[in-house]
Motif scaffolding. Structure first.
Motif, PDB file in Angstrom:
ATOM      1  N   VAL A  28       7.168 -24.484 -31.928  1.00  0.00           N
ATOM      2  CA  VAL A  28       8.155 -25.462 -31.469  1.00  0.00           C
ATOM      3  C   VAL A  28       7.411 -26.660 -30.890  1.00  0.00           C
ATOM      4  N   MET A  29       7.595 -27.832 -31.484  1.00  0.00           N
ATOM      5  CA  MET A  29       6.922 -29.040 -31.007  1.00  0.00           C
ATOM      6  C   MET A  29       7.760 -29.830 -30.009  1.00  0.00           C
ATOM      7  N   ASP A  30       9.049 -29.596 -29.997  1.00  0.00           N
ATOM      8  CA  ASP A  30       9.943 -30.296 -29.074  1.00  0.00           C
ATOM      9  C   ASP A  30      10.838 -29.246 -28.414  1.00  0.00           C
ATOM     10  N   THR A  31      10.573 -28.956 -27.154  1.00  0.00           N
ATOM     11  CA  THR A  31      11.290 -27.872 -26.473  1.00  0.00           C
ATOM     12  C   THR A  31      12.778 -28.162 -26.290  1.00  0.00           C
ATOM     13  N   ARG A  32      13.177 -29.420 -26.414  1.00  0.00           N
ATOM     14  CA  ARG A  32      14.606 -29.721 -26.316  1.00  0.00           C
ATOM     15  C   ARG A  32      15.402 -29.022 -27.417  1.00  0.00           C
ATOM     16  N   LEU A  33      14.732 -28.757 -28.535  1.00  0.00           N
ATOM     17  CA  LEU A  33      15.393 -28.126 -29.665  1.00  0.00           C
ATOM     18  C   LEU A  33      15.863 -26.714 -29.330  1.00  0.00           C
ATOM     19  N   THR A  34      15.168 -26.034 -28.427  1.00  0.00           N
ATOM     20  CA  THR A  34      15.428 -24.605 -28.213  1.00  0.00           C
ATOM     21  C   THR A  34      16.232 -24.308 -26.951  1.00  0.00           C
ATOM     22  N   LYS A  35      16.732 -25.325 -26.271  1.00  0.00           N
ATOM     23  CA  LYS A  35      17.510 -25.084 -25.055  1.00  0.00           C
ATOM     24  C   LYS A  35      18.727 -24.209 -25.335  1.00  0.00           C
ATOM     25  N   ARG A  36      19.336 -24.406 -26.480  1.00  0.00           N
ATOM     26  CA  ARG A  36      20.533 -23.644 -26.823  1.00  0.00           C
ATOM     27  C   ARG A  36      20.196 -22.200 -27.173  1.00  0.00           C
ATOM     28  N   ASN A  94       7.222 -36.796 -36.380  1.00  0.00           N
ATOM     29  CA  ASN A  94       8.592 -36.381 -36.048  1.00  0.00           C
ATOM     30  C   ASN A  94       8.913 -34.952 -36.480  1.00  0.00           C
ATOM     31  N   THR A  95       7.888 -34.153 -36.779  1.00  0.00           N
ATOM     32  CA  THR A  95       8.118 -32.734 -37.037  1.00  0.00           C
ATOM     33  C   THR A  95       8.336 -32.036 -35.695  1.00  0.00           C
ATOM     34  N   ILE A  96       9.459 -31.361 -35.534  1.00  0.00           N
ATOM     35  CA  ILE A  96       9.778 -30.755 -34.236  1.00  0.00           C
ATOM     36  C   ILE A  96       9.793 -29.225 -34.284  1.00  0.00           C
ATOM     37  N   LEU A  97       9.670 -28.653 -35.484  1.00  0.00           N
ATOM     38  CA  LEU A  97       9.661 -27.193 -35.607  1.00  0.00           C
ATOM     39  C   LEU A  97       8.956 -26.795 -36.892  1.00  0.00           C
ATOM     40  N   SER A  98       8.186 -25.723 -36.817  1.00  0.00           N
ATOM     41  CA  SER A  98       7.531 -25.189 -38.007  1.00  0.00           C
ATOM     42  C   SER A  98       7.660 -23.669 -37.996  1.00  0.00           C
ATOM     43  N   VAL A 110      12.036 -31.896 -39.613  1.00  0.00           N
ATOM     44  CA  VAL A 110      11.590 -33.247 -39.291  1.00  0.00           C
ATOM     45  C   VAL A 110      12.809 -34.042 -38.843  1.00  0.00           C
ATOM     46  N   ASP A 111      12.697 -34.721 -37.714  1.00  0.00           N
ATOM     47  CA  ASP A 111      13.861 -35.442 -37.187  1.00  0.00           C
ATOM     48  C   ASP A 111      13.427 -36.746 -36.526  1.00  0.00           C
ATOM     49  N   GLY A 112      13.466 -37.821 -37.309  1.00  0.00           N
ATOM     50  CA  GLY A 112      13.098 -39.127 -36.777  1.00  0.00           C
ATOM     51  C   GLY A 112      14.211 -39.811 -36.022  1.00  0.00           C
ATOM     52  N   VAL A 113      15.435 -39.347 -36.197  1.00  0.00           N
ATOM     53  CA  VAL A 113      16.583 -39.961 -35.523  1.00  0.00           C
ATOM     54  C   VAL A 113      16.803 -39.333 -34.146  1.00  0.00           C
TER      55      VAL A 113
END
Length: 281
Positions: A28-36, A94-98, A110-113
């Motif tokens: 996980v590159m962006d921890t905001r993704l996994t809050k849920r 902008n890759t936030i998960l692998s 990938v999420d650039g927005v």
């Protein structure tokens, strides 16, 4: 712009490529993704060693089934991309998960927005945990709806056609472009009231909706000038060359393919709507 044909294209590819693969590791590159999902560590722990059993869709939500009690729920927002990669491929900005599989490469988000979502939910309590899946309208790419039933749904709205077609509680996932294209094909204006349609007009609109969406899915969706939509292999869609009225780069005011008069645009509900004044009534 990611609408129903684009998500269905992605679903088909993911179902074909991921089914039966087992997850080895998750980064996980962006921890905001996994809050849920309770945080990155818990998210990764629930996924590692799980086997993917299939990919289905509910509206614009992708649901990846696992051989555990969980499912992966993904919504790509306005510009997210789910991409297949070899382990050695360079990580794109902008890759936030692998997600790495034991046998066959990776799946990357990938999420650039910045509005894509991917989280875990209970397979048995899916709708309870993901209330966004409730109250969705008809899905022409999932289950056929007879034109008479479609007409009953329309007539119950008492609203302008463009507003109805872009309401996910009525028809899911059409968006601005496909609603404009459907109305052009049906020969109907965006501001016609639903209760003004006769039976033949309802049939034309129903046929235009079904044919447009299936054609777009056949051509693997549309990649417009923003370039945000690509398939799981990074390839653009092919439907943009069949677009009749919706704005594309360099085509503002382009001639109508039927009457050759300039396509008009009008500000409707704070967005541009494209139509032909002559051909749509």
């Amino acid at each position: 712009m990611i609408a129903l044909p684009e998500i269905e294209t992605i679903r088909r590819d993911l179902d074909r490529e991921l089914s039966s693969l087992r997850i080895k590791s998750v980064e996980v590159m962006d921890t905001r993704l996994t809050k849920r999902s309770g945080g990155a560590k818990k998210f990764a722990g629930r996924l590692e060693k799980a086997k993917i059993t299939g990919v289905r869709r509910r509206g614009l939500y992708l649901i990846i089934s696992l051989d555990s009690e969980d499912v992966i729920v993904a919504h790509l927002g306005s510009g997210g991309q789910l991409r297949r990669h070899a382990n050695r491929d360079q990580t794109e900005p902008n890759t936030i998960l692998s997600i790495t599989f034991t046998k066959s490469g990776q799946l990357r988000l990938v999420d650039g927005v910045g509005d894509a979502e991917l989280f875990l939910a209970s397979a048995e309590k899916l709708v309870e945990e993901v209330p966004e899946l409730e109250g969705l309208g008809i899905d022409p790419l999932d289950q056929p709806v007879p034109w008479r039933m479609f007409g009953q749904i329309l007539l119950a709205q008492d609203a302008k056609l463009k507003a109805v077609l872009t309401d996910d509680r009525v028809v899911v996932g059409l968006g601005e472009m496909y609603s404009d294209e459907i109305l052009f094909t049906a020969g109907l204006r965006y501001d016609r009231m639903t209760n003004s349609l006769g039976p033949q007009e309802v049939r034309r609109l129903h046929r235009a909706m079904v044919e447009t969406l299936h054609d777009a899915a056949k051509h693997r969706g549309a990649t417009l000038e923003d370039g945000l939509y690509v398939d799981v292999h990074g390839q653009p869609g092919g439907y943009e060359e069949y677009i009749n009225v919706f704005k594309q780069a360099g085509r503002n005011g382009h001639p109508c393919p039927r009457c050759h008069r300039p396509i008009q645009k009008y500000r409707f509900r704070r967005r541009w709507t494209y139509f032909c004044e002559q051909c749509q009534i």
